[in-house]
Motif scaffolding. Structure first.
Motif, PDB file in Angstrom:
ATOM      1  N   ASP A   1       0.705  -1.391  -0.069  1.00  7.60           N
ATOM      2  CA  ASP A   1      -0.006   0.195   0.082  1.00  7.60           C
ATOM      3  C   ASP A   1       0.913   1.319   0.094  1.00  7.60           C
ATOM      4  OD1 ASP A   1       1.143  -0.240   2.493  1.00  7.60           O
ATOM      5  OD2 ASP A   1      -0.948   0.296   3.630  1.00  7.60           O
ATOM      6  N   LEU A   2       1.950   1.268  -0.563  1.00  8.41           N
ATOM      7  CA  LEU A   2       3.254   2.262  -0.471  1.00  8.41           C
ATOM      8  C   LEU A   2       2.433   3.613  -1.425  1.00  8.41           C
ATOM      9  CD1 LEU A   2       5.607   3.776   0.099  1.00  8.41           C
ATOM     10  CD2 LEU A   2       6.809   2.500  -1.392  1.00  8.41           C
ATOM     11  N   PRO A   3       1.904   3.332  -2.587  1.00 10.84           N
ATOM     12  CA  PRO A   3       1.520   4.426  -3.051  1.00 10.84           C
ATOM     13  C   PRO A   3       0.079   5.099  -2.275  1.00 10.84           C
ATOM     14  CG  PRO A   3       1.499   2.472  -4.720  1.00 10.84           C
ATOM     15  CD  PRO A   3       2.080   2.059  -3.144  1.00 10.84           C
ATOM     16  N   ARG A   4      -0.609   4.463  -1.799  1.00 11.59           N
ATOM     17  CA  ARG A   4      -1.724   5.099  -0.873  1.00 11.59           C
ATOM     18  C   ARG A   4      -1.021   5.999   0.174  1.00 11.59           C
ATOM     19  NH1 ARG A   4      -3.830   4.828   3.770  1.00 11.59           N
ATOM     20  NH2 ARG A   4      -2.423   2.902   4.357  1.00 11.59           N
ATOM     21  N   ARG A   5       0.073   5.265   0.992  1.00 10.99           N
ATOM     22  CA  ARG A   5       0.634   6.202   1.986  1.00 10.99           C
ATOM     23  C   ARG A   5       1.405   7.401   1.570  1.00 10.99           C
ATOM     24  NH1 ARG A   5       1.616   3.148   6.758  1.00 10.99           N
ATOM     25  NH2 ARG A   5       0.785   0.998   6.762  1.00 10.99           N
ATOM     26  N   ILE A   6       1.900   7.363   0.099  1.00 12.38           N
ATOM     27  CA  ILE A   6       2.453   8.605  -0.282  1.00 12.38           C
ATOM     28  C   ILE A   6       1.461   9.401  -0.602  1.00 12.38           C
ATOM     29  CG2 ILE A   6       3.815   9.653  -2.345  1.00 12.38           C
ATOM     30  CD1 ILE A   6       5.090   6.825  -2.474  1.00 12.38           C
ATOM     31  N   GLU A   7       0.313   9.182  -1.143  1.00 16.42           N
ATOM     32  CA  GLU A   7      -0.769  10.077  -1.396  1.00 16.42           C
ATOM     33  C   GLU A   7      -1.219  10.710  -0.134  1.00 16.42           C
ATOM     34  OE1 GLU A   7      -2.074  11.422  -4.131  1.00 16.42           O
ATOM     35  OE2 GLU A   7      -1.908  10.138  -5.549  1.00 16.42           O
ATOM     36  N   ALA A   8      -1.463   9.984   0.995  1.00 17.23           N
ATOM     37  CA  ALA A   8      -2.001  10.592   2.067  1.00 17.23           C
ATOM     38  C   ALA A   8      -0.865  11.218   3.177  1.00 17.23           C
ATOM     39  CB  ALA A   8      -2.369   9.059   3.236  1.00 17.23           C
ATOM     40  N   GLY A   9       0.399  11.268   2.470  1.00 14.25           N
ATOM     41  CA  GLY A   9       1.625  12.190   3.095  1.00 14.25           C
ATOM     42  C   GLY A   9       1.983  11.326   4.086  1.00 14.25           C
ATOM     43  N   GLU A  10       1.809   9.968   4.234  1.00 15.33           N
ATOM     44  CA  GLU A  10       2.198   9.338   5.469  1.00 15.33           C
ATOM     45  C   GLU A  10       3.844   8.834   5.321  1.00 15.33           C
ATOM     46  OE1 GLU A  10      -0.042   6.117   6.113  1.00 15.33           O
ATOM     47  OE2 GLU A  10      -2.079   7.130   6.325  1.00 15.33           O
ATOM     48  N   VAL A  11       4.314   8.825   4.018  1.00 17.52           N
ATOM     49  CA  VAL A  11       5.521   8.450   3.953  1.00 17.52           C
ATOM     50  C   VAL A  11       6.227   9.635   2.975  1.00 17.52           C
ATOM     51  CG1 VAL A  11       6.793   6.771   2.032  1.00 17.52           C
ATOM     52  CG2 VAL A  11       5.158   5.853   3.577  1.00 17.52           C
ATOM     53  N   LEU A  12       7.566   9.789   3.375  1.00 16.65           N
ATOM     54  CA  LEU A  12       8.160  11.029   2.666  1.00 16.65           C
ATOM     55  C   LEU A  12       8.861  10.436   1.536  1.00 16.65           C
ATOM     56  CD1 LEU A  12       9.655  12.786   5.978  1.00 16.65           C
ATOM     57  CD2 LEU A  12       8.043  13.570   4.469  1.00 16.65           C
ATOM     58  N   THR A  13       8.719  11.728   0.409  1.00 19.06           N
ATOM     59  CA  THR A  13       9.579  11.371  -0.597  1.00 19.06           C
ATOM     60  C   THR A  13      10.752  12.303  -0.577  1.00 19.06           C
ATOM     61  OG1 THR A  13       8.202  13.181  -1.606  1.00 19.06           O
ATOM     62  CG2 THR A  13       7.752  10.707  -2.026  1.00 19.06           C
ATOM     63  N   LEU A  14      11.741  12.244  -1.503  1.00 21.07           N
ATOM     64  CA  LEU A  14      12.786  13.073  -1.518  1.00 21.07           C
ATOM     65  C   LEU A  14      12.495  14.532  -1.524  1.00 21.07           C
ATOM     66  CD1 LEU A  14      15.571  10.682  -3.311  1.00 21.07           C
ATOM     67  CD2 LEU A  14      15.349  11.721  -0.684  1.00 21.07           C
ATOM     68  N   ALA A  15      12.893  15.287  -0.610  1.00 26.34           N
ATOM     69  CA  ALA A  15      12.777  16.807  -0.525  1.00 26.34           C
ATOM     70  C   ALA A  15      11.300  17.085  -0.344  1.00 26.34           C
ATOM     71  CB  ALA A  15      13.239  17.698  -1.755  1.00 26.34           C
ATOM     72  N   ASP A  16      10.718  15.984   0.080  1.00 30.17           N
ATOM     73  CA  ASP A  16       9.166  16.147   0.313  1.00 30.17           C
ATOM     74  C   ASP A  16       8.391  16.678  -0.854  1.00 30.17           C
ATOM     75  OD1 ASP A  16       6.832  15.725   1.830  1.00 30.17           O
ATOM     76  OD2 ASP A  16       7.028  17.507   2.969  1.00 30.17           O
ATOM     77  N   ALA A  17       8.837  16.279  -2.176  1.00 30.05           N
ATOM     78  CA  ALA A  17       8.339  16.837  -3.258  1.00 30.05           C
ATOM     79  C   ALA A  17       7.577  16.000  -4.214  1.00 30.05           C
ATOM     80  CB  ALA A  17       9.582  17.006  -4.138  1.00 30.05           C
TER      81      ALA A  17
ATOM     82  N   LEU B   1       6.315  -0.053  -9.194  1.00 35.51           N
ATOM     83  CA  LEU B   1       6.804   0.987  -9.857  1.00 35.51           C
ATOM     84  C   LEU B   1       5.950   1.406 -10.919  1.00 35.51           C
ATOM     85  CD1 LEU B   1      10.428  -0.799 -10.827  1.00 35.51           C
ATOM     86  CD2 LEU B   1      10.064   1.388  -9.135  1.00 35.51           C
ATOM     87  N   ALA B   2       5.177   0.547 -11.590  1.00 35.70           N
ATOM     88  CA  ALA B   2       4.115   1.187 -12.510  1.00 35.70           C
ATOM     89  C   ALA B   2       2.894   2.012 -11.883  1.00 35.70           C
ATOM     90  CB  ALA B   2       3.546  -0.042 -13.163  1.00 35.70           C
ATOM     91  N   ARG B   3       2.579   1.559 -10.655  1.00 30.60           N
ATOM     92  CA  ARG B   3       1.614   2.267  -9.824  1.00 30.60           C
ATOM     93  C   ARG B   3       2.367   3.788  -9.604  1.00 30.60           C
ATOM     94  NH1 ARG B   3       0.827  -1.731  -5.463  1.00 30.60           N
ATOM     95  NH2 ARG B   3      -0.787  -0.253  -4.459  1.00 30.60           N
ATOM     96  N   LEU B   4       3.497   3.628  -8.912  1.00 30.48           N
ATOM     97  CA  LEU B   4       4.014   5.011  -8.573  1.00 30.48           C
ATOM     98  C   LEU B   4       4.380   5.820  -9.801  1.00 30.48           C
ATOM     99  CD1 LEU B   4       6.926   3.578  -6.142  1.00 30.48           C
ATOM    100  CD2 LEU B   4       4.750   5.043  -5.406  1.00 30.48           C
ATOM    101  N   GLY B   5       4.535   5.299 -10.957  1.00 31.28           N
ATOM    102  CA  GLY B   5       4.762   6.147 -12.058  1.00 31.28           C
ATOM    103  C   GLY B   5       3.450   6.831 -12.533  1.00 31.28           C
ATOM    104  N   GLY B   6       2.332   5.999 -12.080  1.00 32.55           N
ATOM    105  CA  GLY B   6       1.144   6.701 -12.550  1.00 32.55           C
ATOM    106  C   GLY B   6       0.775   7.934 -11.614  1.00 32.55           C
TER     107      GLY B   6
END
Length: 280
Positions: free
Chosen positions: A105-121, A141-146
Motif C-alpha cells: 500500500d505504499l502508493p496510498r501512503r504517499i498520497e496520504a502524506g504518511e511516507v516521505l519522498t525526497l525533498a518532500d516533493a 513501480l508502474a503504480r508509482l509512475g502513474g
C-alpha cells in the motif's frame, strides 16, 4: 561516453553548487538505527562537511519495523536539526526524505502524506528491499509512475537475492527504476564480493547515484570522498561527477528522469548481456 537515461530528454548542464550531494543518510537522532543523539548528529554533519558534502538528505527508515516513524514527526525532527546546525555554524544543507520499506500500500501512503519522498516533493522515493529477499517491484513501480513518482532502489548491491540474480535488477532499471549504491560498498566496507559487484553495476550503466547511507560519525560514517576517488580512477572523473553530484542534484531539484545521465554500458559479463538483451 555518456548516455541519456531516456532518449526523449537532454541532460541539463545547469550550474550545480560546489560539493557532493548525499541523498541517503540516517542523521536524525532517535528515529532508527542511525544517529543516537544530537551530539552524534552534529558530529555526522561536521564529518560530512569534511568529506565535501554540501547537501544531505535525512532519510530515516519508514514502514516495516519502523512503521511508527510518521512523516510529520520526521519533518519536526528535521527542522530541529536544521536549527541546531545553523546554531553550530555547520554549513550542511539538510533536506527531507525517508528510506521506505517496500509494502503493497505504499502508493496510498504517499498520497496520504504518511511516507516521505525526497525533498518532500512527491517526485522521487527511496525504496528499501529486505536484506536477503527480492520482491517483484515492476507493478509497484508502474503504480508509482502513474502518480508521477519515480522509485530509487537503495543499495541493491547488498541484497543477497540480487547478487545471485542480477538480471532482476537489469529488468527493474529497464522498467524505469533508479539505482543508488553505497559509498562504502565501493571501498570494500561490505566485503570484496560486494565491492566487485558494485563496480560491475556502475560499468554496466545500471547505477544512477552514490550515497553514504551514513549511520554515525565513525560507525558507517558519511564517507564519500574515497568512493568518489575510486570511481574517478576505475572509470573517469566525468562518471564520478554524474553519480556524486549531477544526478543527485537533479533528483533533489525534482527534475525528470530524462535529465539524468549514465555512463554507457561497457559490455561483458552477465550484466552486459542482460542489458543488451533488455535494450533490444
Amino acid at each position: 561516453m555518456i548516455r541519456r537515461l531516456r532518449e526523449s530528454g537532454t541532460p541539463g548542464r545547469e550550474d550545480i553548487p560546489p560539493g557532493l550531494v548525499d541523498l541517503h543518510s540516517h542523521i536524525l537522532p532517535g528515529l532508527d538505527d542511525g544517529s543516537r543523539s544530537w551530539d552524534e548528529t552534529l558530529a555526522m554533519a561536521r564529518a560530512a562537511c569534511r568529506q565535501g558534502v554540501a547537501v544531505m538528505a535525512a532519510t530515516p527508515h519508514q514502514l516495516g519495523q519502523y512503521a511508527g516513524n510518521a512523516a510529520h514527526a520526521i519533518l519536526e525532527r528535521l527542522e530541529e536539526a536544521r536549527h541546531r546546525l545553523r546554531t553550530a555554524g555547520i554549513p550542511l544543507q539538510l533536506i527531507a526524505g525517508g528510506e521506505v520499506r517496500v509494502e503493497e500500500d505504499l502508493p496510498r501512503r504517499i498520497e496520504a502524506g504518511e511516507v516521505l519522498t525526497l525533498a518532500d516533493a512527491r517526485r522521487y522515493v527511496l525504496l528499501e528491499l529486505p536484506h536477503d529477499l527480492y520482491l517483484p517491484l515492476e507493478g509497484l513501480l508502474a503504480r508509482l509512475g502513474g502518480m508521477g513518482v519515480i522509485g530509487i532502489l537503495a543499495h541493491p548491491e547488498r541484497n543477497a537475492a540480487l547478487q545471485r540474480h542480477p538480471q532482476r535488477l537489469a529488468r527493474l532499471v529497464e522498467a524505469g527504476c533508479l539505482v543508488q549504491v553505497t559509498g562504502a560498498s565501493l571501498n570494500g566496507g561490505f566485503g570484496r564480493e560486494v565491492q566487485a559487484f558494485t563496480l560491475q553495476l556502475i560499468r554496466q550503466g545500471m547505477v544512477h547515484l552514490v550515497a553514504s547511507d551514513a549511520h554515525g560519525e565513525k560507525r558507517r560514517g558519511p564517507d564519500l570522498q574515497a568512493a568518489y576517488r575510486r570511481i574517478a580512477e576505475e572509470c573517469d572523473g566525468e562518471t564520478a561527477e554524474i553519480l556524486f553530484r549531477r544526478n543527485p542534484w537533479r533528483i533533489m531539484q525534482g527534475r525528470s528522469a530524462a535529465a539524468l545521465e549514465l555512463p554507457a554500458p561497457t559490455g561483458g559479463g552477465i550484466l552486459g548481456r542482460w542489458f543488451r538483451k533488455l535494450a533490444g
